[in-house]
Design an enzyme around this catalytic site. Structure first.
Site, mmCIF file in Angstrom:
data_model
loop_
_atom_site.group_PDB
_atom_site.id
_atom_site.type_symbol
_atom_site.label_atom_id
_atom_site.label_comp_id
_atom_site.label_asym_id
_atom_site.label_seq_id
_atom_site.Cartn_x
_atom_site.Cartn_y
_atom_site.Cartn_z
ATOM 1 N N LYS A 149 40.434 22.168 52.118
ATOM 2 C CA LYS A 149 39.456 22.531 51.079
ATOM 3 C C LYS A 149 39.994 23.635 50.166
ATOM 4 C CE LYS A 149 36.040 23.697 53.857
ATOM 5 N NZ LYS A 149 36.693 23.482 55.160
ATOM 6 N N ARG A 175 27.352 26.179 54.879
ATOM 7 C CA ARG A 175 27.905 25.809 56.179
ATOM 8 C C ARG A 175 26.808 25.317 57.128
ATOM 9 N NH1 ARG A 175 33.189 27.822 55.661
ATOM 10 N NH2 ARG A 175 34.142 28.190 57.677
ATOM 11 N N ARG A 222 49.200 26.442 60.948
ATOM 12 C CA ARG A 222 48.982 27.058 59.628
ATOM 13 C C ARG A 222 49.269 28.560 59.675
ATOM 14 N NH1 ARG A 222 43.252 26.488 56.538
ATOM 15 N NH2 ARG A 222 42.430 27.811 58.203
ATOM 16 N N ARG A 235 46.081 33.465 61.130
ATOM 17 C CA ARG A 235 44.705 33.971 61.142
ATOM 18 C C ARG A 235 44.199 33.995 62.579
ATOM 19 N NH1 ARG A 235 41.369 30.548 56.678
ATOM 20 N NH2 ARG A 235 39.836 30.686 58.349
ATOM 21 N N ARG A 274 35.481 26.566 66.269
ATOM 22 C CA ARG A 274 35.181 26.301 64.848
ATOM 23 C C ARG A 274 34.844 24.829 64.640
ATOM 24 N NH1 ARG A 274 40.220 28.196 61.835
ATOM 25 N NH2 ARG A 274 39.067 27.800 59.914
HETATM 26 P P1 AMP Z 1 36.909 29.669 56.123
HETATM 27 O O1 AMP Z 1 38.001 30.449 55.479
HETATM 28 O O2 AMP Z 1 36.045 28.919 55.140
HETATM 29 O O3 AMP Z 1 37.402 28.792 57.244
HETATM 30 O O4 AMP Z 1 35.922 30.743 56.793
HETATM 31 C C1 AMP Z 1 36.378 31.626 57.805
HETATM 32 C C2 AMP Z 1 35.203 32.196 58.561
HETATM 33 O O5 AMP Z 1 34.356 32.945 57.661
HETATM 34 C C3 AMP Z 1 34.279 31.191 59.204
HETATM 35 O O6 AMP Z 1 34.758 30.728 60.466
HETATM 36 C C4 AMP Z 1 32.994 32.010 59.336
HETATM 37 O O7 AMP Z 1 33.087 32.953 60.392
HETATM 38 C C5 AMP Z 1 33.000 32.786 58.019
HETATM 39 N N1 AMP Z 1 32.307 32.018 56.961
HETATM 40 C C6 AMP Z 1 32.859 31.467 55.845
HETATM 41 N N2 AMP Z 1 31.927 30.840 55.106
HETATM 42 C C7 AMP Z 1 30.758 30.976 55.762
HETATM 43 C C8 AMP Z 1 29.426 30.535 55.531
HETATM 44 N N3 AMP Z 1 29.107 29.794 54.444
HETATM 45 N N4 AMP Z 1 28.470 30.878 56.435
HETATM 46 C C9 AMP Z 1 28.758 31.618 57.508
HETATM 47 N N5 AMP Z 1 30.002 32.051 57.812
HETATM 48 C C10 AMP Z 1 30.998 31.736 56.953
#
Ligand code: AMP
Length: 211
Positions: free
Chosen positions: A13, A88, A127, A155, A166
């Site tokens: 994404k 989410r 990654r 990460r 996740r």
């Molecule tokens: P991402 O980089 O999109 O994979 O997001 C990394 C982490 O940030 C996720 O595993 C959540 O802990 C938090 N996070 C990102 N977007 C959201 C969201 N819309 N709602 C809640 N937590 C989020």
């Protein structure tokens, strides 16, 4: 263009969002990137999010929704926006719909990147992320594929134990928003396989068919 990307972690994404945002000249709004920037800067928001992020859990809706609504009031969204990683869950999707409806700027598309579960685990565990620009690279790379920076790290939430959580969170909480957007009539689905540019092309073709 007002759109969002949905798909499991590792579907690409963030990468697609960058190309699509550039193509449509709209800002790329990634909630994950905003949280990570706040973590790095040691802000109150970052501190609130850290424990949830480290466990692969969602940051509470109250924090996330306010953060996104605030971002969507910035002047740069006047020609549209691309949301990546938000919503989410269905509550976030409802909050977003209300907010955008009140502003008379409804979403035009929810673009789903679909990918098989075994491919996700392979991609995420290898990654590495650039500490300078946030772009992903493959494990073993010495330089960032985007900015050529040399500070690549894994990460915390790309470690195998957290990836499994996740994916569970995605299936339980995020996947239901796909049905939500299907029922709204704005869901577009493309397979997230092939090269980055092939996937971008497919996305642009799908989006060009929008009324
Ligand atoms: P991402 O980089 O999109 O994979 O997001 C990394 C982490 O940030 C996720 O595993 C959540 O802990 C938090 N996070 C990102 N977007 C959201 C969201 N819309 N709602 C809640 N937590 C989020």
């Amino acid at each position: 263009m007002r759109l969002l990307l949905v798909g499991p972690p590792g579907a690409g994404k963030g990468t697609q969002a960058q190309f699509l945002a550039a193509h449509y000249s709209i800002p790329h709004i990634s909630t994950g990137d905003i949280f990570r920037a706040n973590l790095k800067a040691g802000t109150e928001l970052g501190n609130q999010a850290k424990a949830f992020m480290d466990r692969g859990e969602l940051v509470p809706d109250s924090v996330t929704n306010d953060m996104v609504k605030d971002r969507l009031t910035h002047g740069d969204v006047k020609n549209g926006f691309l949301l990546d990683g938000y919503p989410r869950n269905v509550v976030q999707a409802q909050v977003l719909r209300e907010f955008l409806t009140a502003n008379q700027t409804p979403l035009q598309a929810a673009l789903e990147l679909s990918i098989a579960a075994n491919e996700i685990i392979k991609r995420l565990s290898s990654r590495r992320t650039c500490r300078t620009c946030g772009a992903p690279s493959e494990a073993g790379a010495t330089n960032c594929s985007s900015c050529n920076g040399t500070d690549l790290y894994q990460r915390e939430d790309d470690k195998e134990e957290v990836i499994a959580r996740r994916l569970e969170v995605y299936e339980e909480q995020t996947a239901p928003i796909i049905a939500f957007y299907r029922s709204e009539g704005i869901l577009l689905t493309i397979p997230a396989v092939g090269t980055v540019s092939e996937i971008t092309e497919q996305a642009i073709t799908a989006l060009s068919r929008l009324a």
